[in-house]
Design an enzyme around this catalytic site. Structure first.
Site, PDB file in Angstrom:
ATOM      1  N   ASP A 104       0.795  -1.236   0.000  1.00 12.10           N
ATOM      2  CA  ASP A 104       0.000   0.000   0.000  1.00 12.10           C
ATOM      3  C   ASP A 104       0.821   1.276   0.000  1.00 12.10           C
ATOM      4  OD1 ASP A 104       0.940   0.108   2.644  1.00 12.10           O
ATOM      5  OD2 ASP A 104      -0.905  -0.733   3.465  1.00 12.10           O
ATOM      6  N   HIS A 119       6.339  -8.085  -1.296  1.00  8.06           N
ATOM      7  CA  HIS A 119       5.287  -8.364  -2.297  1.00  8.06           C
ATOM      8  C   HIS A 119       5.103  -7.230  -3.296  1.00  8.06           C
ATOM      9  CE1 HIS A 119       3.399 -11.450   0.703  1.00  8.06           C
ATOM     10  NE2 HIS A 119       4.320 -11.990  -0.056  1.00  8.06           N
ATOM     11  N   CYS A 127       5.058  -2.615 -17.403  1.00  9.56           N
ATOM     12  CA  CYS A 127       4.696  -3.135 -18.717  1.00  9.56           C
ATOM     13  C   CYS A 127       5.187  -4.580 -18.829  1.00  9.56           C
ATOM     14  CB  CYS A 127       5.333  -2.273 -19.810  1.00  9.56           C
ATOM     15  SG  CYS A 127       5.057  -2.986 -21.452  1.00  9.56           S
ATOM     16  N   CYS A 130       7.844  -4.445 -22.285  1.00  7.71           N
ATOM     17  CA  CYS A 130       9.158  -3.781 -22.273  1.00  7.71           C
ATOM     18  C   CYS A 130       9.645  -3.485 -20.854  1.00  7.71           C
ATOM     19  CB  CYS A 130       9.127  -2.491 -23.100  1.00  7.71           C
ATOM     20  SG  CYS A 130       8.196  -1.150 -22.341  1.00  7.71           S
ATOM     21  N   THR A 189       0.442  -9.380  11.351  1.00  4.07           N
ATOM     22  CA  THR A 189       0.399 -10.411  10.313  1.00  4.07           C
ATOM     23  C   THR A 189       0.000 -11.755  10.921  1.00  4.07           C
ATOM     24  OG1 THR A 189       1.691 -11.635   8.661  1.00  4.07           O
ATOM     25  CG2 THR A 189       2.926 -10.691  10.490  1.00  4.07           C
ATOM     26  N   GLU A 216      -4.780 -10.180  18.019  1.00  2.00           N
ATOM     27  CA  GLU A 216      -5.087 -11.610  18.142  1.00  2.00           C
ATOM     28  C   GLU A 216      -3.788 -12.411  18.049  1.00  2.00           C
ATOM     29  OE1 GLU A 216      -8.158 -12.582  18.514  1.00  2.00           O
ATOM     30  OE2 GLU A 216      -9.067 -10.632  18.070  1.00  2.00           O
TER      31      GLU A 216
HETATM   32  P1  NAD Z   1      -3.723 -11.099   7.038  1.00  2.65           P
HETATM   33  O1  NAD Z   1      -4.852 -10.465   6.345  1.00  2.65           O
HETATM   34  O2  NAD Z   1      -3.518 -12.561   6.852  1.00  2.65           O
HETATM   35  O3  NAD Z   1      -3.832 -10.856   8.627  1.00  2.65           O
HETATM   36  C1  NAD Z   1      -3.962  -9.587   9.197  1.00  2.65           C
HETATM   37  C2  NAD Z   1      -3.424  -9.623  10.621  1.00  2.65           C
HETATM   38  O4  NAD Z   1      -3.521  -8.322  11.170  1.00  2.65           O
HETATM   39  C3  NAD Z   1      -4.191 -10.563  11.563  1.00  2.65           C
HETATM   40  O5  NAD Z   1      -3.274 -11.295  12.340  1.00  2.65           O
HETATM   41  C4  NAD Z   1      -4.988  -9.592  12.448  1.00  2.65           C
HETATM   42  O6  NAD Z   1      -5.226 -10.102  13.766  1.00  2.65           O
HETATM   43  C5  NAD Z   1      -4.064  -8.403  12.474  1.00  2.65           C
HETATM   44  N1  NAD Z   1      -4.712  -7.120  12.754  1.00  2.65           N
HETATM   45  C6  NAD Z   1      -5.987  -6.744  12.492  1.00  2.65           C
HETATM   46  N2  NAD Z   1      -6.196  -5.483  12.924  1.00  2.65           N
HETATM   47  C7  NAD Z   1      -5.014  -5.052  13.429  1.00  2.65           C
HETATM   48  C8  NAD Z   1      -4.577  -3.830  14.023  1.00  2.65           C
HETATM   49  N3  NAD Z   1      -5.399  -2.777  14.169  1.00  2.65           N
HETATM   50  N4  NAD Z   1      -3.292  -3.739  14.459  1.00  2.65           N
HETATM   51  C9  NAD Z   1      -2.442  -4.799  14.334  1.00  2.65           C
HETATM   52  N5  NAD Z   1      -2.799  -5.965  13.785  1.00  2.65           N
HETATM   53  C10 NAD Z   1      -4.059  -6.096  13.341  1.00  2.65           C
HETATM   54  O7  NAD Z   1      -2.449 -10.262   6.654  1.00  2.65           O
HETATM   55  P2  NAD Z   1      -1.003 -10.717   6.268  1.00  2.65           P
HETATM   56  O8  NAD Z   1      -0.520 -11.733   7.250  1.00  2.65           O
HETATM   57  O9  NAD Z   1      -0.215  -9.477   6.066  1.00  2.65           O
HETATM   58  O10 NAD Z   1      -1.174 -11.479   4.862  1.00  2.65           O
HETATM   59  C11 NAD Z   1      -1.954 -10.929   3.834  1.00  2.65           C
HETATM   60  C12 NAD Z   1      -1.227 -10.697   2.525  1.00  2.65           C
HETATM   61  O11 NAD Z   1      -2.079  -9.873   1.768  1.00  2.65           O
HETATM   62  C13 NAD Z   1       0.060  -9.948   2.671  1.00  2.65           C
HETATM   63  O12 NAD Z   1       1.046 -10.724   2.143  1.00  2.65           O
HETATM   64  C14 NAD Z   1      -0.122  -8.658   1.882  1.00  2.65           C
HETATM   65  O13 NAD Z   1       0.676  -8.672   0.698  1.00  2.65           O
HETATM   66  C15 NAD Z   1      -1.503  -8.644   1.386  1.00  2.65           C
HETATM   67  N6  NAD Z   1      -2.331  -7.519   1.850  1.00  2.65           N
HETATM   68  C16 NAD Z   1      -1.794  -6.290   1.903  1.00  2.65           C
HETATM   69  C17 NAD Z   1      -2.562  -5.236   2.330  1.00  2.65           C
HETATM   70  C18 NAD Z   1      -1.912  -3.883   2.389  1.00  2.65           C
HETATM   71  O14 NAD Z   1      -0.999  -3.612   1.623  1.00  2.65           O
HETATM   72  N7  NAD Z   1      -2.358  -3.009   3.309  1.00  2.65           N
HETATM   73  C19 NAD Z   1      -3.881  -5.413   2.718  1.00  2.65           C
HETATM   74  C20 NAD Z   1      -4.420  -6.710   2.622  1.00  2.65           C
HETATM   75  C21 NAD Z   1      -3.618  -7.748   2.202  1.00  2.65           C
END
Ligand code: NAD
Length: 257
Positions: A104, A119, A127, A130, A189, A216
């Site tokens: 993001d 990621h 592109c 190219c 995460t 969590e």
């Molecule tokens: P996930 O969606 O699997 O898990 C999100 C985690 O964040 C959970 O453990 C949850 O308990 C925790 N969480 C929720 N609210 C929170 C808060 N306020 N503060 C701290 N933690 C909180 O996410 P992931 O493990 O990052 O895997 C998802 C994949 O999807 C990533 O690899 C990423 O590339 C992508 N993704 C990115 C974005 C982004 O760029 N913002 C958003 C969604 C998914």
């Protein structure tokens, strides 16, 4: 909690090299939902739009949904306190690298420089023919799929799709960070996405202390986490900031309830 925050701050201050490992949770309070779980993006959208084969087969159809999620929606988000505290830690010499799974661009917008985008990044378009790169603002997203001004090739978002390899540079940087860090600070995460989820396990094997921030428990909490700071990223990181940088204290209180 107060004692855990103080202990974590002490460990971070003494650390020679700290890496932050961040996931979707750190951006939830910026208004970007995570993918999984209740309220996650996959409740509304089909994850198949981010599959590379699906995209190659139907780039125009994929782009309609990709634009809605990643450009109309993500585009509005701003860095929150947790992103800003990490940027401050870097400036003050307390953070050597961020390895982020997020796409993001919010760590960059917060001012972090030592960043490995595991990621990729949605704020780049590439592109397929190219390999020229664009920023979304340089390209009209009114017609799908968007195409390269130079060669007419199809443009793909600069983040890693399902079925696509991890870019070499961030992969190497993440491995290096895992091997040299005294402390790994995991924020927001689940630890479910391969191969990114292996990085904290590697760091633990190399001897890093694992501090984790999440409302969590995650896949790491019971297995490798040494200090679990249970709570939202903005709340916990603000409390940590007050311990790391005492000048930020409000008169006679330390900000921890
Ligand atoms: P996930 O969606 O699997 O898990 C999100 C985690 O964040 C959970 O453990 C949850 O308990 C925790 N969480 C929720 N609210 C929170 C808060 N306020 N503060 C701290 N933690 C909180 O996410 P992931 O493990 O990052 O895997 C998802 C994949 O999807 C990533 O690899 C990423 O590339 C992508 N993704 C990115 C974005 C982004 O760029 N913002 C958003 C969604 C998914």
């Amino acid at each position: 909690m107060k004692e855990l925050i103080k202990e974590a701050a002490l460990i971070l201050k003494r650390s020679r090299f700290t890496t932050a490992f961040t996931g979707a949770g750190i951006s939830v309070e910026s208004g970007i939902p995570s993918f999984r779980g209740s309220g996650g993006l996959w409740e509304k959208y089909d994850p198949g739009v981010l599959d590379l084969q699906h995209f190659m087969h139907d780039p125009a159809g994929s782009w309609v949904v990709i634009k809605e999620i990643f450009y109309d929606f993500f585009g509005m988000a701003k860095p929150n306190k947790a992103h800003l505290v990490l940027a401050r830690m870097e400036k003050e010499g307390l953070l050597g690298r961020i390895v982020t799974q997020n796409i993001d661009n919010l760590h960059q917008e917060a001012g972090s420089l030592l960043l490995s985008e595991f990621h990729g990044n949605s704020k780049k378009l590439k592109c397929l023919q190219c390999h020229r790169e664009y920023h979304p603002g340089q390209i009209s997203l009114d017609h799908f799929p968007p195409t390269c001004v130079e060669c007419g090739g199809i443009l793909k978002p600069g983040f890693v799709f399902f079925g696509e390899g991890i870019p070499q540079v961030p992969l190497a940087e993440a491995y290096e960070a895992a091997s040299i860090s005294d402390v790994f600070l995991i924020i927001g995460t689940t630890g479910e996405v391969m191969p990114a989820n292996q990085i904290p396990f590697m760091a633990k094997e190399y001897g890093a202390v694992i501090i984790e921030v999440n409302p969590e428990p995650s896949n790491y909490t019971d297995k490798i986490t040494d200090i679990f700071l249970q709570g939202k990223a903005t709340v916990v990181m603000e409390q940590l900031e007050r311990q790391l940088f005492p000048a930020a204290l409000d008169d006679d209180q330390d900000g921890i309830n």
